[in-house]
Write a protein that holds these residues in place. Structure first.
Motif, PDB file in Angstrom:
ATOM      1  N   ARG A 136       0.834  -1.209   0.000  1.00  0.00           N
ATOM      2  CA  ARG A 136       0.000   0.000   0.000  1.00  0.00           C
ATOM      3  C   ARG A 136       0.870   1.260   0.000  1.00  0.00           C
ATOM      4  O   ARG A 136       2.011   1.245   0.458  1.00  0.00           O
ATOM      5  N   LYS A 137       0.287   2.347  -0.477  1.00  0.00           N
ATOM      6  CA  LYS A 137       0.921   3.649  -0.326  1.00  0.00           C
ATOM      7  C   LYS A 137       0.666   4.149   1.091  1.00  0.00           C
ATOM      8  O   LYS A 137      -0.412   3.939   1.650  1.00  0.00           O
ATOM      9  N   ALA A 138       1.649   4.829   1.657  1.00  0.00           N
ATOM     10  CA  ALA A 138       1.502   5.346   3.021  1.00  0.00           C
ATOM     11  C   ALA A 138       2.464   6.507   3.213  1.00  0.00           C
ATOM     12  O   ALA A 138       3.340   6.766   2.379  1.00  0.00           O
ATOM     13  N   THR A 139       2.293   7.205   4.322  1.00  0.00           N
ATOM     14  CA  THR A 139       3.207   8.278   4.686  1.00  0.00           C
ATOM     15  C   THR A 139       3.453   8.223   6.182  1.00  0.00           C
ATOM     16  O   THR A 139       2.732   7.554   6.925  1.00  0.00           O
ATOM     17  N   ASP A 165      -5.311   5.043   0.690  1.00  0.00           N
ATOM     18  CA  ASP A 165      -5.146   3.957  -0.271  1.00  0.00           C
ATOM     19  C   ASP A 165      -6.163   2.875   0.081  1.00  0.00           C
ATOM     20  O   ASP A 165      -5.911   2.007   0.921  1.00  0.00           O
ATOM     21  N   GLY A 166      -7.327   2.948  -0.546  1.00  0.00           N
ATOM     22  CA  GLY A 166      -8.385   2.001  -0.231  1.00  0.00           C
ATOM     23  C   GLY A 166      -8.847   2.167   1.205  1.00  0.00           C
ATOM     24  O   GLY A 166      -9.211   3.266   1.639  1.00  0.00           O
ATOM     25  N   ASN A 167      -8.796   1.078   1.972  1.00  0.00           N
ATOM     26  CA  ASN A 167      -9.206   1.134   3.379  1.00  0.00           C
ATOM     27  C   ASN A 167      -8.022   1.311   4.330  1.00  0.00           C
ATOM     28  O   ASN A 167      -8.080   0.937   5.492  1.00  0.00           O
ATOM     29  N   ARG A 168      -6.947   1.888   3.806  1.00  0.00           N
ATOM     30  CA  ARG A 168      -5.781   2.221   4.620  1.00  0.00           C
ATOM     31  C   ARG A 168      -5.497   3.721   4.498  1.00  0.00           C
ATOM     32  O   ARG A 168      -5.477   4.269   3.377  1.00  0.00           O
ATOM     33  N   ILE A 169      -5.288   4.371   5.632  1.00  0.00           N
ATOM     34  CA  ILE A 169      -5.103   5.821   5.679  1.00  0.00           C
ATOM     35  C   ILE A 169      -3.869   6.119   6.522  1.00  0.00           C
ATOM     36  O   ILE A 169      -3.596   5.432   7.510  1.00  0.00           O
ATOM     37  N   SER A 170      -3.124   7.143   6.155  1.00  0.00           N
ATOM     38  CA  SER A 170      -1.981   7.547   6.981  1.00  0.00           C
ATOM     39  C   SER A 170      -1.753   9.043   6.838  1.00  0.00           C
ATOM     40  O   SER A 170      -2.083   9.634   5.817  1.00  0.00           O
ATOM     41  N   THR A 171      -1.207   9.636   7.886  1.00  0.00           N
ATOM     42  CA  THR A 171      -0.864  11.054   7.851  1.00  0.00           C
ATOM     43  C   THR A 171       0.579  11.245   8.300  1.00  0.00           C
ATOM     44  O   THR A 171       1.161  10.372   8.936  1.00  0.00           O
TER      45      THR A 171
END
Length: 340
Positions: A136-139, A165-171
């Motif tokens: 997945r993409k993330a930050t 990214d779909g059901n994955r989130i990051s900040t």
């Protein structure tokens, strides 16, 4: 100080509020947490009804203490949640230590049951440790990116303010939580409500997932010289395999002497010295955020031998890499340094 945030009311399944569970890891950062929960509170107030509800969770189910010492009373421990809940892991300092087996087990279980999973600030580390960001993409906060990249090669790490990214989130931490929540509010209830919430927050520069978290190089160094910025960008992208000053100069269409004068004039140091400082800064990040061996840290930062690396490190930081590693305790952990 003990702060008891508002507790969610009835969590209706149909037509009720969208539900969030904030998993507060030990020593989480308050600004990222507040930046996520306050837009939800304001959205409810502006709308005049409960659009969003939330619970605070944590290992032990009693209390969580953030990095500034404030304590928050929890609503629940690592209990089962509703399938359509959204989980936000709130990370901060020493996130590797705070990401226990119980935490990763809970995250995996709830992800399997269908919950949307997000990480605020260094909370992305906990998701990655649980294997929930593979592919997945993330930050993550820019200061923690070096260590994260070394430990989680399967994750497509970006420098964005936030990533969905779909059901994955990051900040990325800091105020990026506000940008994310305004995006969510706009998607749920329209741009007008999101803009009203932003106005209530006196937040007039809403960022998107296309914005990067760090200032531009000219802003960061306080110099707006295009060729200098270009050279520094090349340096930052080539830490493991440093480029010679002659090649850097040739790539931007100037002589080595002109490049030397440019760095002396604007940064009061030579290109070689500036490059060395960049490499040593990354080395320090890796020493403090990962359990990589000193030899591997040296290689990752472009040093041919541990002895040369140790000599340069001591000259710059007045300590050796081995002593630096020792001061971080038995578990260095991503986020040992400040994560805002």
């Amino acid at each position: 100080m003990t702060v008891a945030p508002r507790k969610a009311t009835n969590l209706a399944k149909e037509g009720g509020p969208r539900r969030f569970v904030f998993l507060l890891l030990d020593r989480f950062t308050m600004i990222s947490f507040a930046g996520a929960i306050e837009p939800l509170r304001i959205a409810n107030r502006v709308a005049g009804r409960e659009l969003y509800a939330w619970r605070l969770a944590g290992e032990g189910g009693q209390e969580a203490v953030c990095s500034n010492g404030a304590a928050f009373r929890l609503d629940m421990g690592l209990d089962e949640i509703e399938r359509d809940d959204t989980v936000f892991v709130c990370g901060g300092i020493d996130v590797a230590r705070a990401t226990t087996k119980a935490v990763t087990g809970w995250l995996r279980r709830e992800a399997r049951r269908g919950a949307v999973m997000g990480g605020l600030c260094t909370g992305s580390y906990a998701l990655a440790r649980a294997g929930l960001l593979d592919g997945r993409k993330a930050t993550i906060h820019w200061e923690n990116q070096d260590g994260f990249l070394e430990e989680f090669e399967e994750v497509k790490l970006t420098k964005s303010v936030f990533v969905i990214d779909g059901n994955r989130i990051s900040t990325a931490g800091g105020t990026s939580s506000i940008d994310l929540m305004l995006k969510i509010i706009a998607a749920d209830h329209g741009e007008d409500l999101a803009n009203t919430v932003a106005d209530q927050l006196v937040y007039n520069a809403i960022r998107t997932d296309q914005d990067t978290q760090r200032l531009s190089i000219p802003t960061r160094i306080g110099v707006r010289h295009p060729k200098l910025s270009q050279v520094i960008q090349m340096m930052e992208r080539n830490i493991e395999d440093p480029i010679s000053p002659a090649d850097l100069a040739e790539d931007v269409g100037m002589s080595t002497r002109q490049l030397e004068r440019l760095f002396r004039r604007y940064l009061n140091r030579s290109p070689k010295r500036y490059y060395m400082e960049l490499r040593l800064q990354k080395a320090r990040n890796l020493l403090m955020q990962t359990d990589m061996s000193v030899i591997n840290v040296a290689l990752a930062c472009g040093f041919a031998s541990p002895s040369h690396f140790s000599k340069c490190y001591r000259s710059h930081y007045n300590t050796t890499p081995y002593r630096e590693r020792g001061t971080q305790g038995a578990v260095p952990g991503l986020g040992t340094r400040l994560a805002v």
